[in-house]
Enzyme design. Structure first.
Site, mmCIF file in Angstrom:
data_model
loop_
_atom_site.group_PDB
_atom_site.id
_atom_site.type_symbol
_atom_site.label_atom_id
_atom_site.label_comp_id
_atom_site.label_asym_id
_atom_site.label_seq_id
_atom_site.Cartn_x
_atom_site.Cartn_y
_atom_site.Cartn_z
ATOM 1 N N GLU A 16 -0.010 -1.093 5.639
ATOM 2 C CA GLU A 16 1.008 -0.681 6.612
ATOM 3 C C GLU A 16 0.850 0.787 6.945
ATOM 4 O O GLU A 16 1.024 1.204 8.089
ATOM 5 C CB GLU A 16 2.404 -0.944 6.033
ATOM 6 N N ASP B 282 0.834 -1.209 0.000
ATOM 7 C CA ASP B 282 0.000 0.000 0.000
ATOM 8 C C ASP B 282 0.865 1.254 0.000
ATOM 9 O O ASP B 282 2.045 1.211 0.336
ATOM 10 C CB ASP B 282 -0.921 0.021 1.233
HETATM 11 ZN ZN LIG Z 1 6.793 2.034 4.160
#
Ligand SMILES: [Zn+2]
Length: 415
Positions: free
Chosen positions: A177, A82
């Site tokens: 994340e 992401d």
């Molecule tokens: Zn990162």
């Protein structure tokens, strides 16, 4: 090996994988699954036969061992697919500036966006490299597609070079994340490695095995609301008590604005205010976990004093654990960091060791039973329109991954 990390990177950044904090699904956005499916297909095409994309959008796969030794530990490599929700990741148009000569890099889709070596010593250090940027209106997504590309290129290298002796290598690609959910559904047991390395760091040689320890402190001031025209002797204004609390916090030290390196802080960052009830959220950060308690005691004391200045005002406080300094775990597994240093030296790089003034997925994974330091992938200016990566740094990251696999094999005792 040299061109493939770049080719992969240019392919991955065109897929919009921006995370979305407001989404309750996992992954938070469908674009992340698109990239996961592409990676799964590429891993299968490389001949990996246990590629699994699970129901939460986590992709795991195995590079089979080539060593004849028994007892070589299983190690893993992890990157997140992401990108940051803070900046657009739609229609990313990567531009490769071959053999960068050191001048201004003007990004064509917004000529006011310029990369300059005077603002950016890390860029000055990479003159002569091939530099990849976006085109001026989006982030690049080197955070962390540089890490994804480096791992994929290393897998290809290992698959094509069965003469390189290594143990079983596990690969993990994670979603979300950037919104702090990357470790939420990571199945450490299924991953089955003794340790892992996230490839999510900055310049060449970066090796991070220490993060903040972090708690969230919440103070709820409880007042009493009445019509302000008839409030004499009755109203208790929780906003005033909360304001007294915030203004009593340290301001010339122990704040994000006045600390660096290894100093911790307390940081009021969110407030929900009303006369009847006002909530203040304060982040507590320190590299020494024991110091969190000292800072919490100070916050509690100041909150109690502020409430006491407003007779009748109630106070409730609570503390939520957020994450812990991964060093506490990694110190018990010294080989994990030592082998990373050794692998970098074998790749001709002197390790640059730094403490992270924040947390990573590795901080959480380490406490979930998977010791996970972070190593460089060449990313710079995260979450920004001036994000860039050096192709040669990405290639060095590939080399470090391969050397890590060799180091763990070499250093394993013959059984
Ligand atoms: Zn990162």
């Amino acid at each position: 090996m040299n061109s493939s990390a770049l080719e992969r990177f240019l392919r991955y950044v065109t897929i919009d994988t921006r995370a979305d904090e407001s989404s309750a699904s996992t992954p938070s956005t469908p674009g992340q699954l698109d990239l996961m499916r592409l990676l799964a297909a590429e891993l299968r095409a490389l001949g990996l036969d246990d590629v699994v994309l699970d129901e939460h959008g986590y992709l795991m796969a195995t590079v089979a061992a080539t060593t004849s030794k028994e007892g070589v530990p299983v190690i893993g490599f992890i990157a997140h697919v992401d990108t940051s929700p803070e900046m657009s990741g739609t229609n990313v148009r990567p531009i490769v500036h071959r053999r960068y000569a050191g001048g201004d890099i003007v990004l064509p889709d917004d000529p006011s966006t310029v990369l300059r070596t005077v603002d950016d010593p890390a860029l000055a250090a990479r003159i002569g490299d091939d530099i990849v940027t976006a085109s001026g209106t989006t982030l690049l997504g080197a955070d962390d597609k540089a890490g994804v590309a480096a791992i994929m290129a290393a897998v290809e290298h290992l698959v094509k070079r069965p003469d390189i002796a290594h143990g079983t290598v596990r690969i993990g690609f994670t979603p979300d994340e950037e919104i702090g959910r990357g470790a939420n559904h990571f199945d450490v047991e299924r991953f089955g490695a003794v340790c892992a390395y996230t490839l999510d760091g900055g310049g060449r040689g970066e090796l991070e095995f220490e993060s903040f320890s972090a708690d969230l402190f919440t103070a709820v001031f409880k007042g009493f609301n009445t019509h302000p025209g008839y409030a004499k002797g009755r109203m208790i204004n929780a906003i005033r008590a909360a304001a007294d609390f915030v203004s009593s916090l340290p301001r010339t030290e122990m704040t994000p604005e006045t600390t660096e390196d290894r100093e911790g802080f307390v940081h009021p960052y969110d407030l929900d205010a009303g006369v009847d009830e006002t909530r203040v959220n304060v982040l507590i950060r320190d590299f020494v976990t024991g110091e969190l308690g000292t800072k919490r005691a100070m916050l509690e004391h100041l909150a109690r004093e502020a409430a006491a200045r407003h007779p009748g005002c109630g106070l409730e406080t609570s503390v939520t654990e957020q994450y812990r300094n991964m060093r506490e775990v990694l110190e018990q597994h010294p080989r994990v960091v030592e082998h990373a240093r050794e692998a970098m030296r074998r790749a001709g790089i002197e390790p640059v060791e730094r403490a992270i003034r924040g947390g990573t997925d590795g901080s959480r994974l380490s406490f979930m039973g998977l010791p996970t330091p972070n190593i460089f992938a060449g990313e710079h200016n995260f979450h920004s329109r001036v994000e860039w990566v050096s192709v040669q740094d990405m290639d060095k990251a590939v080399e470090v991954i391969v050397q890590l696999c060799r180091t763990w094999e070499n250093q394993a005792a013959e059984i």
